[in-house]
Each structure stands twice: as structure tokens, then as C-alpha cells.
Design an enzyme around this catalytic site. Structure first.
Site, short mmCIF file in Angstrom:
data_model
loop_
_atom_site.label_atom_id
_atom_site.label_comp_id
_atom_site.label_asym_id
_atom_site.label_seq_id
_atom_site.Cartn_x
_atom_site.Cartn_y
_atom_site.Cartn_z
N ILE A 148 0.88 -1.39 0.03
CA ILE A 148 -0.20 -0.12 0.08
C ILE A 148 0.78 1.33 -0.18
O ILE A 148 0.41 2.39 -0.63
CB ILE A 148 -0.94 -0.08 1.17
N ASN A 175 12.31 -1.33 6.91
CA ASN A 175 13.39 -2.18 6.99
C ASN A 175 13.52 -3.20 5.92
O ASN A 175 14.20 -4.13 6.17
CB ASN A 175 13.29 -2.68 8.47
N LEU A 176 12.72 -3.21 5.09
CA LEU A 176 12.50 -4.27 4.05
C LEU A 176 12.41 -5.64 4.25
O LEU A 176 12.73 -6.54 3.67
CB LEU A 176 14.00 -4.26 3.23
N LYS A 229 1.54 -8.09 9.09
CA LYS A 229 0.14 -8.20 9.09
C LYS A 229 -0.47 -9.51 8.56
O LYS A 229 -1.66 -9.67 8.12
CB LYS A 229 -0.31 -7.35 7.78
N SER A 233 -7.27 -1.27 10.35
CA SER A 233 -8.05 -2.34 9.65
C SER A 233 -9.42 -2.59 9.90
O SER A 233 -9.57 -2.40 11.17
CB SER A 233 -7.29 -3.50 9.78
N TYR A 278 -2.87 -9.89 15.95
CA TYR A 278 -2.82 -8.72 14.89
C TYR A 278 -3.80 -7.83 15.07
O TYR A 278 -3.50 -6.57 15.08
CB TYR A 278 -2.83 -9.52 13.39
N LYS A 319 -3.80 -3.78 16.29
CA LYS A 319 -4.34 -2.45 15.61
C LYS A 319 -5.14 -1.77 16.68
O LYS A 319 -5.06 -0.58 16.56
CB LYS A 319 -4.90 -2.88 14.41
N PHE A 371 -10.49 -1.55 4.42
CA PHE A 371 -11.45 -2.85 4.11
C PHE A 371 -10.33 -3.71 3.50
O PHE A 371 -9.26 -4.13 4.22
CB PHE A 371 -12.66 -2.58 3.57
N LEU A 403 -7.25 -13.56 -0.28
CA LEU A 403 -7.87 -14.23 -1.20
C LEU A 403 -7.26 -13.70 -2.77
O LEU A 403 -7.12 -14.76 -3.64
CB LEU A 403 -9.32 -13.92 -1.20
P1 NAD Z 1 3.37 -4.75 3.39
O1 NAD Z 1 4.09 -5.87 4.31
O2 NAD Z 1 3.54 -4.84 1.82
O3 NAD Z 1 4.16 -3.59 3.84
C1 NAD Z 1 4.40 -2.94 5.04
C2 NAD Z 1 6.08 -2.54 5.08
O4 NAD Z 1 6.47 -2.29 6.36
C3 NAD Z 1 7.06 -3.58 4.48
O5 NAD Z 1 7.51 -2.90 3.45
C4 NAD Z 1 7.99 -3.86 5.54
O6 NAD Z 1 9.14 -4.23 5.29
C5 NAD Z 1 7.82 -2.53 6.51
N1 NAD Z 1 8.01 -2.74 7.91
C6 NAD Z 1 7.48 -3.79 8.76
N2 NAD Z 1 7.80 -3.87 9.92
C7 NAD Z 1 8.67 -2.53 9.63
C8 NAD Z 1 9.48 -2.14 10.95
N3 NAD Z 1 9.59 -2.34 12.32
N4 NAD Z 1 10.39 -0.82 10.61
C9 NAD Z 1 10.30 -0.54 9.22
N5 NAD Z 1 9.85 -0.91 8.55
C10 NAD Z 1 8.95 -2.20 8.67
O7 NAD Z 1 1.92 -4.39 3.90
P2 NAD Z 1 0.72 -3.44 3.36
O8 NAD Z 1 -0.30 -4.41 2.84
O9 NAD Z 1 1.35 -2.51 2.29
O10 NAD Z 1 -0.06 -2.77 4.72
C11 NAD Z 1 0.49 -1.74 5.29
C12 NAD Z 1 -0.24 -1.41 6.40
O11 NAD Z 1 -1.74 -1.50 6.45
C13 NAD Z 1 0.13 -2.33 7.65
O12 NAD Z 1 0.36 -1.75 8.79
C14 NAD Z 1 -1.18 -3.30 7.77
O13 NAD Z 1 -1.28 -3.95 8.76
C15 NAD Z 1 -2.30 -2.50 6.98
N6 NAD Z 1 -3.37 -2.89 6.78
C16 NAD Z 1 -2.74 -3.93 5.50
C17 NAD Z 1 -4.21 -4.66 4.98
C18 NAD Z 1 -3.98 -5.50 3.73
O14 NAD Z 1 -4.69 -6.46 3.65
N7 NAD Z 1 -3.03 -5.45 3.07
C19 NAD Z 1 -5.40 -4.44 5.32
C20 NAD Z 1 -5.67 -3.47 6.54
C21 NAD Z 1 -4.83 -2.83 7.24
C1 UD1 Z 2 -7.92 -11.05 6.57
C2 UD1 Z 2 -7.75 -11.03 7.88
C3 UD1 Z 2 -7.82 -9.71 8.53
C4 UD1 Z 2 -7.24 -8.62 7.65
C5 UD1 Z 2 -7.36 -8.69 6.29
C6 UD1 Z 2 -6.48 -7.80 5.35
C7 UD1 Z 2 -8.07 -13.36 8.72
C8 UD1 Z 2 -8.91 -14.15 9.85
N1 UD1 Z 2 -8.51 -12.06 8.78
O1 UD1 Z 2 -9.24 -10.74 6.38
O2 UD1 Z 2 -7.46 -9.53 9.92
O3 UD1 Z 2 -7.36 -7.50 8.04
O4 UD1 Z 2 -7.15 -10.27 6.02
O5 UD1 Z 2 -5.33 -8.10 5.23
O6 UD1 Z 2 -7.02 -13.82 8.26
N2 UD1 Z 2 -10.56 -17.03 1.36
C9 UD1 Z 2 -10.71 -18.34 0.79
N3 UD1 Z 2 -9.73 -18.94 0.40
C10 UD1 Z 2 -8.23 -18.25 0.65
C11 UD1 Z 2 -8.07 -16.98 1.18
C12 UD1 Z 2 -9.56 -16.38 1.55
O7 UD1 Z 2 -11.68 -18.77 0.53
O8 UD1 Z 2 -7.37 -18.94 0.31
C13 UD1 Z 2 -12.03 -16.25 1.75
C14 UD1 Z 2 -11.85 -15.94 3.35
O9 UD1 Z 2 -12.37 -16.94 3.96
C15 UD1 Z 2 -12.95 -14.71 3.32
C16 UD1 Z 2 -12.35 -13.98 1.56
O10 UD1 Z 2 -11.86 -14.96 1.18
O11 UD1 Z 2 -13.98 -14.85 3.19
C17 UD1 Z 2 -11.27 -13.06 2.06
O12 UD1 Z 2 -10.30 -13.46 2.75
P1 UD1 Z 2 -8.91 -12.48 2.98
O13 UD1 Z 2 -8.45 -11.88 1.78
O14 UD1 Z 2 -8.12 -13.28 3.87
O15 UD1 Z 2 -9.48 -11.34 3.86
P2 UD1 Z 2 -10.20 -11.18 5.42
O16 UD1 Z 2 -10.73 -12.49 5.67
O17 UD1 Z 2 -11.31 -10.09 5.32
#
Ligand code: NAD
Ligand code: UD1
Length: 338
Positions: A12, A32-33, A84, A124, A148, A152, A177, A199
Site C-alpha cells: 500500500i 526495514n525491507l 500483517k 484495519s 494482529y 491495531k 477494508f 484471497l
Molecule cells: P506490506 O507488508 O506490503 O508493507 C509493510 C511495510 O512495512 C513492508 O515494506 C515492511 O518491510 C515494512 N516494515 C514492517 N515492519 C517494519 C519496521 N519495524 N520498521 C520499518 N519497516 C517495517 O503491507 P501492506 O499491505 O502494504 O500494509 C501496510 C499497512 O496497512 C500495515 O500496517 C497493515 O497492517 C495495514 N493493513 C493492511 C491490509 C492489507 O490487507 N494489505 C489491510 C488492513 C490494514
Molecule cells: C484477513 C484477515 C484480517 C485482515 C485482512 C486484510 C483473517 C482471519 N483475517 O481478512 O485480519 O485485516 O485479511 O489483510 O485472516 N478466502 C478463501 N480462500 C483463501 C483465502 C481467503 O476462501 O485462500 C476467503 C476468506 O474466507 C474470506 C475472503 O476470502 O471470506 C477474504 O479473505 P482474506 O483476503 O483473507 O481477507 P479477510 O478474511 O477479510
């Protein structure tokens, strides 16, 4: 204005940096990669013509943070850095509390010391636990079902206390979301290490031949077709939500919480169908047991972000699947290592 983007090399964060640069802002990336590759920066430069300043280091390293704030004239921080993976957080809770909670504490301490009072935090929809109804508004009760999610929620609560003590701060909590999709160029995308938990990356790895089939976790939920329903949001819309929050911050100090979602829910099987259409590949799937901790339905009421931030998602499901497929087919094994 320089904006420190922690975790800016990640999924993101990298998309947000591209949108920021295109809007004339200057991101300074700190990462920190641990879960990303430096080659992402080459792609950001290729897309925008600008290579952001990059500091490799950890948000838990106070001396390092002090150095970054001393060297750069930072006005705001967007804090993406975090771990995450829900399953891993259950097995290694300390790792998650240290990185996500302690890391944020060190970051905010360094911000206060450097007189930087604007923070946008990546939260989240997981903080809503199992919601009593959908669509979900920001004032719904919060809860956590795994470390996790609890990390948050803890950070949200800590930031609320910090804001009470430092009312001059502008703190924006964005509850994402389900982020999916990729930059439309196919140059940036989601590159999970190992077996994807989520998914969309799993489906796209089946489509590209890296996985044999998708396990659909449960088809007996009380939903349109029995499979889980989520609010999938294009990562570029999500990135733009951060720009909207940055612009809004200039107008009001305070603590603000916004859902970033589309307000639409799609089932797992609807996602499979949409992805097959976008890719032209038949996605093999098998019905499997429910995944522990999963909920039936989760989608946002995004009205507050629309009225206060003038932000709303504009990408369609077809955009999300087509863009994901472009990224995955152009980069079947993800980003190259340097
Ligand atoms: P990501 O893992 O792709 O990016 C996170 C980045 O943070 C990575 O590049 C990682 O190397 C860096 N990082 C982790 N710990 C660190 C530390 N201690 N110091 C410096 N860098 C660090 O994840 P993302 O999907 O881009 O998510 C970004 C944020 O959004 C996270 O906080 C995640 O929890 C939150 N979030 C993600 C989702 C999702 O589904 N992707 C959903 C809800 C919330
Ligand atoms: C998951 C995390 C949630 C996190 C969010 C975004 C869990 C229990 N929840 O949510 O904490 O904020 O990701 O990173 O892990 N599904 C399949 N097959 C798969 C993968 C997923 O059927 O291989 C289904 C799941 O049951 C769900 C939907 O796809 O109904 C979405 O799953 P996913 O992408 O993991 O997101 P969340 O469950 O919303």
C-alpha cells in the site's frame, strides 16, 4: 511538504508514494525491507521520474528515527510499517506486539521530540471483530479476535490517549477494508512471500500457474452464495484516501477515524468469476472447511470519508481484477531481488 512514509516500500505504501509524487508531494520512505524489496523503488522511479529519498531502518530504532527527522524537514507521517499476517500473529504474538505496538510508540516519541504533529495510521476493518450488522460505520463497537487485530486496536487506543495529552496533534486513523489490485501499469503490485493468506493474491497465483487450486473457506455462510463477503477496494483508491486525509489534516487538528472501503460486498465465488473473466483463465477451486476466525460478511459504510474528506472509491471490480492480472502476468514471481 515532506511526508515520512514508514513502510513505504510495501504494497500500500508504494502505491501511495506514486500518487503522492504525482500530486506534487515529497515522500521520504523509511522501511526495514522485512516484507518488501528495494527494487520497488526502481519501479516508483520508472513510473514517476522521481526516486524518493529512502532510509533503510527500523521504526523501533529511536536513534535512527531521530537522525531521519533531523535530516529531513518532515511535516507529516504516514505510518504503514507493520506486520500483517494473522496466522503468524497467533503463533508469535510478541513479534506482533513488539513491531506494531512498540514500533508505533517509538515512532510517536520521536515525532513529539521533533515537533512533528501530524500522523496518519494504517488500521484495519479487523477492529470491528464480528460486526452485528453491515454496512459498518466508524462508531460500531470494536473488538479483536487475534494478536494482529489486537495490535491495531491497541494502537488506536494508545493514539486516542496520546491525542488527549497532545491536542495540537492531528491524528487520522484509516480503517482499510480489503485492499486489492495494482497500479494500472502493472509495474507495482502485491508480492506476498510464501503462501498468500489473502484471497486475491491466492487467486492470481492460481491463474498464473503458481498454485494448483484455490481452497474456498466455507460455502455455508448466510450470504448470497454461502461464501464469505468482503469489501474489496482498489489499492490506488486506498492510496488516494491517504492524500485526502493529508489535505484534510491541514484544516483540522484532532483525532479522526475513517473507513476506507467501497460500500460494496462481493463473495469469494463472485471474485473467482470476475478474475476468470479478467484473466481468461479458468480458476480451479475446491470447497474447504471454514477458516477459524472468519466472519460471514464485512463491508463498509464509507459515507463519513465522503462527506469529510471528499474521498470515495472509483475503481470497479473489473478494474481490480484486470489490474491485478496485469501485475501478476507481467511479474509471475513478483518483484526481482536486487
Ligand atoms: P506490506 O507488508 O506490503 O508493507 C509493510 C511495510 O512495512 C513492508 O515494506 C515492511 O518491510 C515494512 N516494515 C514492517 N515492519 C517494519 C519496521 N519495524 N520498521 C520499518 N519497516 C517495517 O503491507 P501492506 O499491505 O502494504 O500494509 C501496510 C499497512 O496497512 C500495515 O500496517 C497493515 O497492517 C495495514 N493493513 C493492511 C491490509 C492489507 O490487507 N494489505 C489491510 C488492513 C490494514
Ligand atoms: C484477513 C484477515 C484480517 C485482515 C485482512 C486484510 C483473517 C482471519 N483475517 O481478512 O485480519 O485485516 O485479511 O489483510 O485472516 N478466502 C478463501 N480462500 C483463501 C483465502 C481467503 O476462501 O485462500 C476467503 C476468506 O474466507 C474470506 C475472503 O476470502 O471470506 C477474504 O479473505 P482474506 O483476503 O483473507 O481477507 P479477510 O478474511 O477479510
Amino acid at each position: 511538504m515532506k511526508v515520512l512514509v514508514t513502510g513505504g516500500v510495501g504494497y500500500i505504501g508504494s502505491h501511495t508514494c506514486v500518487q503522492m509524487i504525482e500530486a506534487g508531494m515529497t515522500p521520504v520512505i523509511l522501511d526495514n525491507l522485512y516484507n518488501s524489496k528495494e527494487t520497488v523503488l526502481d519501479r516508483v522511479e520508472k513510473l514517476t521520474g522521481v526516486r524518493p529519498v529512502f532510509y533503510k531502518g527500523d521504526i523501533r530504532d529511536r536513534a535512527f528515527l531521530d537522525q531521519v527527522f533531523a535530516e529531513q524537514d518532515i511535516g507529516s507521517v504516514i505510518h504503514f510499517a507493520g506486520l500483517k499476517a494473522v496466522g503468524e500473529s497467533v503463533e508469535q504474538p510478541l513479534k506482533y506486539y513488539d513491531n506494531n505496538v512498540n514500533g508505533t510508540l517509538v515512532l510517536v516519541e520521536a515525532m513529539l521530540a521533533a515537533d512533528v504533529n501530524s500522523l496518519i495510521f494504517s488500521s484495519s476493518a479487523t477492529v470491528y471483530g464480528d460486526p452485528a450488522s453491515v454496512p459498518i460505520r466508524e462508531d460500531f463497537p470494536t473488538s479483536a479476535t487475534n494478536p494482529y487485530g489486537r495490535s491495531k486496536l491497541m494502537v488506536e487506543e494508545i493514539l486516542t490517549d496520546i491525542h488527549k495529552a497532545h491536542p495540537e496533534m492531528s491524528i487520522t486513523i484509516l480503517r482499510y477494508f480489503n485492499p486489492v489490485g495494482s497500479h494500472k501499469s502493472g509495474e507495482l503490485g502485491e508480492d506476498p512471500q510464501g503462501i498468500p493468506n489473502n484471497l486475491m493474491p491466492f487467486i492470481s497465483q492460481v491463474a498464473v500457474g503458481r498454485r494448483e487450486y484455490l481452497s474456498v473457506f466455507g460455502n455455508d455462510y448466510p450470504t448470497v452464495d454461502g461464501t464469505g463477503v468482503r469489501d474489496y477496494i482498489h489499492v490506488v483508491d486506498l492510496a488516494n484516501g491517504h492524500l485526502a486525509a493529508l489535505n484534510h489534516r491541514g484544516k483540522t487538528a484532532g483525532l479522526h477515524i475513517y473507513n476506507l472501503g467501497t460500500g460494496n460486498g462481493y463473495s469469494v465465488l463472485q471474485m473467482v468469476k470476475a478474475f476468470s473473466k479478467a484473466s481468461g483463465v479458468n480458476i480451479e477451486y475446491k470447497i474447504a472447511p471454514r477458516r477459524p476466525g472468519d466472519i460471514a460478511e464485512c463491508w463498509a459504510d464509507p459515507a463519513k470519508a465522503k462527506s469529510e474528506l471528499q474521498w470515495q472509491a472509483s475503481h470497479t471490480l473489473d478494474d481490480m481484477t484486470a489490474d491485478t492480472w496485469r501485475w501478476q502476468s507481467q511479474n509471475p514471481t513478483g518483484y526481482p531481488s536486487k
